[in-house]
Design a protein around this motif. Structure first.
Motif, mmCIF file in Angstrom:
data_model
loop_
_atom_site.group_PDB
_atom_site.id
_atom_site.type_symbol
_atom_site.label_atom_id
_atom_site.label_comp_id
_atom_site.label_asym_id
_atom_site.label_seq_id
_atom_site.Cartn_x
_atom_site.Cartn_y
_atom_site.Cartn_z
ATOM 1 N N TRP A 1 30.993 41.103 40.424
ATOM 2 C CA TRP A 1 30.776 40.047 39.426
ATOM 3 C C TRP A 1 31.867 40.030 38.351
ATOM 4 O O TRP A 1 31.994 39.056 37.607
ATOM 5 N N THR A 2 32.676 41.103 38.274
ATOM 6 C CA THR A 2 33.774 41.117 37.302
ATOM 7 C C THR A 2 35.074 40.558 37.879
ATOM 8 O O THR A 2 36.028 40.327 37.138
ATOM 9 N N GLU A 3 35.124 40.369 39.210
ATOM 10 C CA GLU A 3 36.360 39.934 39.858
ATOM 11 C C GLU A 3 36.923 38.620 39.300
ATOM 12 O O GLU A 3 38.123 38.532 39.022
ATOM 13 N N PRO A 4 36.099 37.557 39.155
ATOM 14 C CA PRO A 4 36.662 36.304 38.623
ATOM 15 C C PRO A 4 37.326 36.467 37.257
ATOM 16 O O PRO A 4 38.397 35.915 37.002
ATOM 17 N N THR A 5 36.688 37.250 36.382
ATOM 18 C CA THR A 5 37.259 37.475 35.049
ATOM 19 C C THR A 5 38.580 38.228 35.142
ATOM 20 O O THR A 5 39.577 37.859 34.500
ATOM 21 N N LEU A 6 38.605 39.274 35.956
ATOM 22 C CA LEU A 6 39.820 40.069 36.100
ATOM 23 C C LEU A 6 40.948 39.262 36.737
ATOM 24 O O LEU A 6 42.118 39.411 36.361
ATOM 25 N N GLN A 7 40.619 38.395 37.693
ATOM 26 C CA GLN A 7 41.641 37.555 38.316
ATOM 27 C C GLN A 7 42.222 36.565 37.316
ATOM 28 O O GLN A 7 43.432 36.297 37.328
ATOM 29 N N ARG A 8 41.383 36.028 36.432
ATOM 30 C CA ARG A 8 41.875 35.098 35.410
ATOM 31 C C ARG A 8 42.768 35.824 34.400
ATOM 32 O O ARG A 8 43.782 35.296 33.942
ATOM 33 N N ILE A 9 42.363 37.055 34.042
ATOM 34 C CA ILE A 9 43.206 37.849 33.146
ATOM 35 C C ILE A 9 44.555 38.128 33.804
ATOM 36 O O ILE A 9 45.611 38.039 33.163
ATOM 37 N N GLY A 10 44.540 38.447 35.107
ATOM 38 C CA GLY A 10 45.779 38.702 35.829
ATOM 39 C C GLY A 10 46.689 37.489 35.860
ATOM 40 O O GLY A 10 47.893 37.593 35.608
ATOM 41 N N ALA A 11 46.110 36.315 36.139
ATOM 42 C CA ALA A 11 46.915 35.091 36.168
ATOM 43 C C ALA A 11 47.502 34.793 34.793
ATOM 44 O O ALA A 11 48.662 34.394 34.667
ATOM 45 N N ALA A 12 46.692 35.001 33.753
ATOM 46 C CA ALA A 12 47.179 34.755 32.389
ATOM 47 C C ALA A 12 48.289 35.722 32.025
ATOM 48 O O ALA A 12 49.290 35.341 31.392
ATOM 49 N N SER A 13 48.157 36.984 32.426
ATOM 50 C CA SER A 13 49.167 37.979 32.065
ATOM 51 C C SER A 13 50.503 37.664 32.727
ATOM 52 O O SER A 13 51.565 37.835 32.121
#
Length: 301
Positions: free
Chosen positions: A184-196
């Motif tokens: 359930w944390t994957e979508p958030t982490l993927q968005r953080i990765g794209a932003a970084s």
């Protein structure tokens, strides 16, 4: 494969950052805060996630890891040796070298991660994450040591405070012991990765400065020669020596030809050195990366 076209999305973001910073109200004051956000939060999260999300087969990747470590140690040695060369000794300011030596061996992880999957798919992304995992601690230690030694500051304290070392160490530890990130944390982490990645590349462009390079031309040329010519040539030899397969060779060559880390000048400035000169080296390295990456992937490969 047209590697110049492959690299265009990443370098276009760097160009966007430069143009936005130079010609709009979003000037260096704004981008300094963006750099801090990326360096202390977004990128450590991306690095941790990249290492943890896929189990590492250390045996299968052992030859690539060894080649990467030998490559890293060699580039560090070449960088450290510059002030000791007879024909350069008189032209090198030792304090300026302490701050900028890192430019010759550190690499831009934003570009590495953005580029990896397009080179050879998900396997390349995992392999580049492995190289980041084993080399970031080594390179950060090598970057901090001459500055801490020259400024007589606590070496251990500087390492403990480095977010990239902390993220890498925790990621490798979590992977080795078999910890998994909840789905359930994957979508958030993927968005953080794209932003970084996007913000990191734009911040690299916003930080580009050429004016201070003329202060130490011999030092600048020496460091960038190690980064963009000698290191790729050495990587080509190591790929053959360690008998790397096609994908591993592509990853090692791409890794060897990356522009230097955009955080080089952040680290130099934070430790009280000439950040403007290091920023100039980062700028020129970013530009040279547009040549060294196609050279490594298209010619040496």
């Amino acid at each position: 494969m047209n590697y110049a076209q492959l690299l265009f999305p990443d370098f276009s973001l760097i160009l966007c950052g430069y143009l936005v910073c130079k010609y709009t109200a979003l000037n260096r004051t704004v981008w300094e805060q963006v750099e801090s956000l990326v360096y202390f939060f977004l990128f450590p999260v991306l690095l941790f996630h990249s290492i943890v999300r896929t189990p590492l087969d250390l045996q299968a990747a052992s030859h690539l890891i060894m080649a990467g470590l030998v490559l890293g140690l060699s580039s560090i040695g070449l960088s450290y040796a510059i002030p000791k060369l007879p024909f350069l000794r008189k032209h090198i300011d030792t304090r300026l070298h302490a701050a900028s030596a890192q430019v010759a061996f550190r690499f831009n992880s934003f570009i590495a991660l953005a580029l990896a999957e397009r080179i050879a798919g998900p396997q390349a992304l995992l392999l580049i994450a492995v190289l980041i995992g084993v080399c970031v601690p080594l390179f950060n230690v090598a970057a901090v040591w001459p500055m801490a030694r020259h400024a007589q500051r606590s070496f251990g304290r500087e390492l403990i405070r480095n977010p990239l070392i902390l993220a890498t160490g925790l990621g490798l530890l979590a992977n080795i012991v078999g910890l998994h990130i909840p789905s359930w944390t994957e979508p958030t982490l993927q968005r953080i990765g794209a932003a970084s990645l996007a913000l990191g590349l734009m911040a690299a462009g916003a930080g580009m400065q050429f004016g201070h390079l003329m202060k130490a031309k011999s030092l600048a040329i020496s460091l960038l020669t190690v980064r963009h010519l000698l290191t790729p040539l050495l990587a080509c030899w190591l790929a053959a020596m360690f008998e790397l397969d096609k994908t591993q060779t592509s990853v090692l060559l791409a890794f060897s030809a990356l522009p230097t880390a955009s955080s080089c000048y952040v680290l130099a400035a934070r430790m009280g050195y000439n950040g403007a000169f290091v920023a100039g080296l980062v700028t020129l390295s970013t530009v040279l990366g547009m040549l060294s990456l196609p050279f490594a992937l298209g010619v040496l490969r």
